[in-house]
Design a protein around this motif. Structure first.
Motif, short mmCIF file in Angstrom:
data_model
loop_
_atom_site.label_atom_id
_atom_site.label_comp_id
_atom_site.label_asym_id
_atom_site.label_seq_id
_atom_site.Cartn_x
_atom_site.Cartn_y
_atom_site.Cartn_z
N GLN A 39 0.84 -1.21 0.00
CA GLN A 39 0.00 0.00 0.00
C GLN A 39 0.87 1.25 0.00
N SER A 42 2.37 1.76 -3.47
CA SER A 42 1.35 2.27 -4.39
C SER A 42 1.05 3.74 -4.10
N LEU A 46 1.28 6.78 -6.67
CA LEU A 46 0.10 7.64 -6.85
C LEU A 46 0.47 9.11 -6.66
N GLN A 50 0.22 11.94 -9.55
CA GLN A 50 -0.64 13.11 -9.35
C GLN A 50 0.18 14.39 -9.48
N HIS A 64 -8.74 12.80 -9.79
CA HIS A 64 -9.53 11.59 -10.04
C HIS A 64 -8.70 10.31 -10.09
N LEU A 65 -7.39 10.44 -10.13
CA LEU A 65 -6.53 9.26 -10.14
C LEU A 65 -6.53 8.63 -8.75
N THR A 66 -6.80 7.35 -8.67
CA THR A 66 -6.90 6.67 -7.38
C THR A 66 -5.83 5.60 -7.21
N ASP A 67 -5.66 5.16 -5.99
CA ASP A 67 -4.74 4.08 -5.67
C ASP A 67 -5.14 2.81 -6.42
N HIS A 68 -6.43 2.54 -6.48
CA HIS A 68 -6.93 1.35 -7.18
C HIS A 68 -6.52 1.39 -8.66
N MET A 69 -6.65 2.54 -9.29
CA MET A 69 -6.27 2.68 -10.70
C MET A 69 -4.78 2.44 -10.89
#
Length: 164
Positions: A39, A42, A46, A50, A64-69
């Protein structure tokens, strides 16, 4: 056929095989990380992405960029790289790539299955079937990129040959 391979072929085999092994080692080492370490890694990526998006004048996209992406893109990209190296390895070992194209695909699928299985034994992690599909899609994209590169090299070589 006991033809001796040229030094260039041997060098290509060593280079591409080493690159593939290093890529798979990188993939597996990430899967062996405990959840908090994964985590954090990542999160660093991220933050970097960003920041780059904001500097590029795209602050809305950065928000709008996320950790999941980032995690899913990383899965796809690292497996695309593995698929690319698998394709180049295949070509270094045989000229009959169409006949043997299933080998890199199978190798990529087995690598994805092993990767997700490793995560089952990493603290706080879980193996995801959807990640196997995403990883396999990355392998296929990498194989395709390798095929395109090999095709371009072939066309350039033929063009040079006909010039002479």
């Amino acid at each position: 056929m006991n033809e001796k391979a040229s030094p260039w072929v041997v060098a290509a085999r060593v280079l591409f095989t080493a690159a593939l092994a290093a890529t798979i080692a990188f993939i597996f080492s990430n899967s062996m990380q405990i959840a908090s370490a994964s985590q954090a890694a990542s999160g660093r990526v991220l933050g970097l992405l960003q920041s780059l998006l904001r500097h590029a004048g795209l602050p809305g996209l950065a928000v709008h960029l996320t950790d999941h992406m980032v995690r899913k893109a990383a899965h796809f990209l690292e497996y695309a790289l593995a698929g690319f190296w698998m394709m180049l390895c295949l070509r270094a070992y045989t000229r009959r790539i169409v006949r043997h194209i299933s080998w890199p695909a199978l190798g990529g699928l087995l690598t994805a299955l092993a990767d997700e299985t490793i995560q089952l034994f990493s603290q706080g992690r879980s193996g995801q079937l959807t990640d196997v599909w995403l990883d396999f899609a990355g392998v296929l994209a990498g194989i395709f990129a390798g095929l395109v590169l090999l095709g371009l090299v072939h066309v350039c070589a033929e063009s040079l040959r006909h010039r002479k």
